[in-house]
Motif scaffolding. Structure first.
Motif: not given
Length: 537
Positions: A40, A122, A126, A148, A150-151, A155
Motif C-alpha cells: 500500500n 507503479d 504486488d 496487484y 495500490s494505495s 486489490t
C-alpha cells in the motif's frame, strides 16, 4: 500449544513431501520498506501468509492467503485481507480435494508459495501466490495468481492467472507449476520479474523447469519469458535422475552490474557421481534479461567452498542436498550480493545435522574465495549439532540491528529441546565488514524470552522464515512460519511468530504471534490448515 483460536502447521509429521517443500524456499529481496515488500506504499513492509490446506466454502484443501499490513507499531490485524480463488475478481476456480479421505494430499493448495515484487513499476508491491495442483486444461498442473498493489493495498483489479495454458509449455499432471517462486529485476528495467518452478515439464522430457516471466508497465507479460531446465548446455545434466532443479530460488545482484541474478537450487543433483550431493546454478542478469551463456555451477566441489559433496550411488538414500534453500544478502557491504546456501542433510558429527555455506559476491559473480561453512559444530554458533536437526532447511537475510550489514537467519526445524524432537529453532549470525561472523550470534526458539508460545514436539519452528521492516524501528524484523503447531487441539493448524529488530539485533520485546481466529484475522482455524506454511515479504 496456543489458545483455542490458534492454528499451526507442522511439516515434520504431515508427509515428507510437505516438509521438503517447506524447506525449499527462496527469500524475497531483503530491502525494507521498498515497493517490493509494501503493498500500500505506506513505507512499511507487509506480510503474506499462506495456508494451503485451508478449506474454503466447503471445498477441501483449496487454500488461502492472509495479508497483514505493517505500520509504525508493527504488523496489525486492522485491514487484514483474506484471498482465495473464491474471492471476487480473483481468477481461477477453487477445486477441492473431495475424496473424503483423511490424507495430506491438497486440493488446489492456493498459498503453497508466495513471492512479492513490483511487477508493473507503479511503486506498490504486488503478490504472487501459487496453487500447484490447480486444474489447467483438465489436469492438475498448477497455476499462479498475481494480485496487484495500490494505495489501498492489494486489490482484485488486474488479477492475473498464469499457467502453462497461457505460458510456454503444456500443463502436466502433478507438474506443480508454482512449487517455488522468487522475484527480481533481471534486466534492470525497473519492473519486477517472476521466476516460477515446476517439478515436471513437457518442455524437458518431464524434467524440472524454471520459467521467468518479465514485468512491464502493465504487469507481468505472458509474451516475454525465459525457460530453463537441466539437460541444456547451460545446466549440465549427465544422469537420468530427478535433480530437484528449482526446489529453491533466490535473487540478488552478485556481480554489482545493477541487474539481479537468479540462484536456482538443484539439491538432488549428482556431484562426482554422488546422487543428492546437490548444486546451485547462478544465472546472471543483464540488459536483455538472463544470460544463459554465463551460468555458474556451484557445489561443495567448487574450488574454495568448504565441505564435501556427499551423496550416494543409489536412489534409495539421502545426500547432503546442497541447495535446498538459498538467499542473497549484503553481508560485508562491498556492493556485491552474497549467497547463503542451505545444506540441511549434511552429516559431520551427527547424521543430517545440517549446515550452511556462505559464498561471497564479486565483480565476476559468486566466488568460492573466502567461502564459509556454518553448523552448530562451528565455534561460537549456539546449540549442539544433533542427528536430524536439519540446520539450513530455510535461510533468509535482513539487517536486524541496523548496522548496514545484512545478518543471516538460519532455520533448524528438526532441532530438539528438553527431550522433545523437532521443536525447531532459528540461528542468527551477524554481518560485518568482514562478512558473516559468530560474534553476537543468537538462537531463537519458542522457549526464548518474549517469544509467544511454548516449544513442543514436532512444531518445526523455523521451517519458514522471511525478513521485512514491518515497523516499530528502522531495523528489519523476522517472521517465522510454524505451520506444524497444534492450536486448541487442532493439529497442523499453524501460526506465525514475528520477532522485531533493534540496535542490538532481534529482541523478544513486543514479539507477536498470529493465527487464524486471532482477533481481526479472517478465516477459521482448522486441523491441517497449515497457516504459515508459506510466508513472504
Amino acid at each position: 500449544m496456543r489458545g483455542q483460536q490458534v492454528v499451526v502447521i507442522s511439516r515434520v509429521l504431515i508427509v515428507a513431501a510437505f516438509w521438503v517443500s517447506a524447506w525449499h524456499t527462496g527469500a524475497a529481496p531483503a530491502a525494507a520498506a521498498t515497493p517490493w515488500t509494501d503493498f500500500n506504499g505506506d513505507g512499511f513492509a507487509d506480510l503474506a501468509i499462506g495456508a494451503p490446506r485451508q478449506d474454503v466454502d466447503g471445498k477441501r484443501g483449496v487454500g488461502q492467503v492472509n495479508v497483514l499490513y505493517g505500520s509504525a507499531t508493527g504488523l496489525r490485524a486492522a485491514g487484514d485481507q483474506r484471498w482465495t480463488q473464491s474471492s471476487p475478481g480473483i481468477r481461477g476456480i477453487a477445486d477441492g480435494d473431495n475424496d473424503n479421505e483423511d490424507d495430506p494430499i491438497p486440493g488446489d493448495a492456493f498459498g503453497w508459495a508466495v513471492a512479492t515484487g513490483d511487477f508493473d513499476g507503479d511503486g506498490f508491491g504486488d503478490l504472487a501466490t501459487s496453487s500447484p495442483w490447480d486444474l489447467v486444461n483438465g489436469v492438475p498442473g498448477g497455476a499462479v495468481n498475481v494480485i496487484y498493489g495500490s494505495s489501498s493495498g492489494l486489490t482484485e483489479a488486474g488479477d492475473q492467472l498464469l499457467s502453462q495454458a497461457n505460458l510456454p509449455g503444456d500443463p502436466v499432471s502433478w507438474g506443480r507449476f508454482g512449487d517455488r517462486m522468487a522475484a527480481g529485476d533481471f534486466d534492470g528495467d525497473g519492473f519486477g520479474d517472476l521466476a516460477i518452478s515446476s517439478l515436471t515439464s513437457n518442455d524437458s522430457n518431464f524434467r524440472e523447469k524454471v520459467l521467468v516471466v518479465f514485468g512491464t508497465s502493465s504487469g507481468l507479460s505472458v509474451n516475454r519469458t525465459t525457460g530453463m531446465w537441466p539437460g541444456t548446455p547451460a545446466f549440465p545434466y549427465p544422469f537420468n535422475d530427478t535433480t530437484g532443479f528449482g526446489s529453491a530460488l533466490a535473487t540478488g545482484d552478485s556481480d554489482g552490474d545493477g541487474d539481479d541474478d537468479l540462484a536456482i537450487g538443484a539439491p538432488l543433483m549428482r556431484v562426482d557421481g554422488e546422487l543428492g550431493a546437490g548444486v546451485v546454478f547462478v544465472v546472471p542478469g543483464g540488459p536483455t534479461g538472463l544470460d544463459l551463456g554465463s551460468v555458474q555451477l556451484l557445489s561443495q566441489d567448487t574450488e574454495g567452498v568448504p565441505g564435501d559433496p556427499n551423496g550416494c550411488l543409489i536412489v534409495a538414500c539421502t545426500g547432503d542436498e546442497f541447495g535446498s534453500a538459498v538467499a542473497f544478502g549484503a553481508f560485508d557491504g562491498d556492493g556485491y550480493a552474497d549467497l547463503a546456501i542451505g545444506v540441511p542433510q549434511e552429516t559431520a558429527s551427527a547424521s543430517h545435522e545440517g549446515a550452511v555455506n556462505v559464498l561471497y559476491g564479486s565483480a565476476s559473480g559468486v566466488t568460492g574465495d573466502g567461502a564459509q561453512h556454518w553448523s552448530q559444530g562451528t565455534p561460537g554458533v549456539p546449540g549442539k549439532a544433533e542427528a536430524g536437526d536439519h540446520l539450513g532447511a530455510a535461510v533468509t537475510t535482513g539487517d536486524f540491528d541496523g548496522d548496514g550489514h545484512d545478518d543471516l537467519a538460519i532455520g533448524t526445524p528438526g532441532e530438539g529441546i528438553s527431550g522433545m524432537s523437532a521443536t525447531g529453532a532459528v540461528t542468527i549470525l551477524r554481518g560485518s565488514d568482514g562478512g558473516v561472523g559468530a560474534s553476537g550470534a543468537q538462537l531463537w526458539t519458542q522457549n526464548s524470552p518474549g517469544v509467544p508460545g511454548t516449544a513442543e514436539h514436532d512444531d518445526a519452528f523455523g521451517g519458514q522464515i522471511v525478513a521485512g521492516n514491518f515497523g516499530r524501528s528502522s531495523r528489519e524484523d523476522l517472521a517465522i512460519g510454524v505451520g506444524s503447531e497444534t492450536v486448541g487441539g487442532l493439529a497442523y493448524a499453524g501460526v506465525v511468530d514475528v520477532i522485531y529488530g533493534s540496535s542490538g539485533g532481534l529482541t523478544g520485546t513486543n514479539a507477536q504471534s498470529w493465527w487464524l481466529n486471532s482477533p481481526g484475522i479472517k478465516g477459521i482455524a482448522q486441523r491441517r490448515g497449515l497457516f504459515g506454511f508459506a510466508v513472504g515479504s
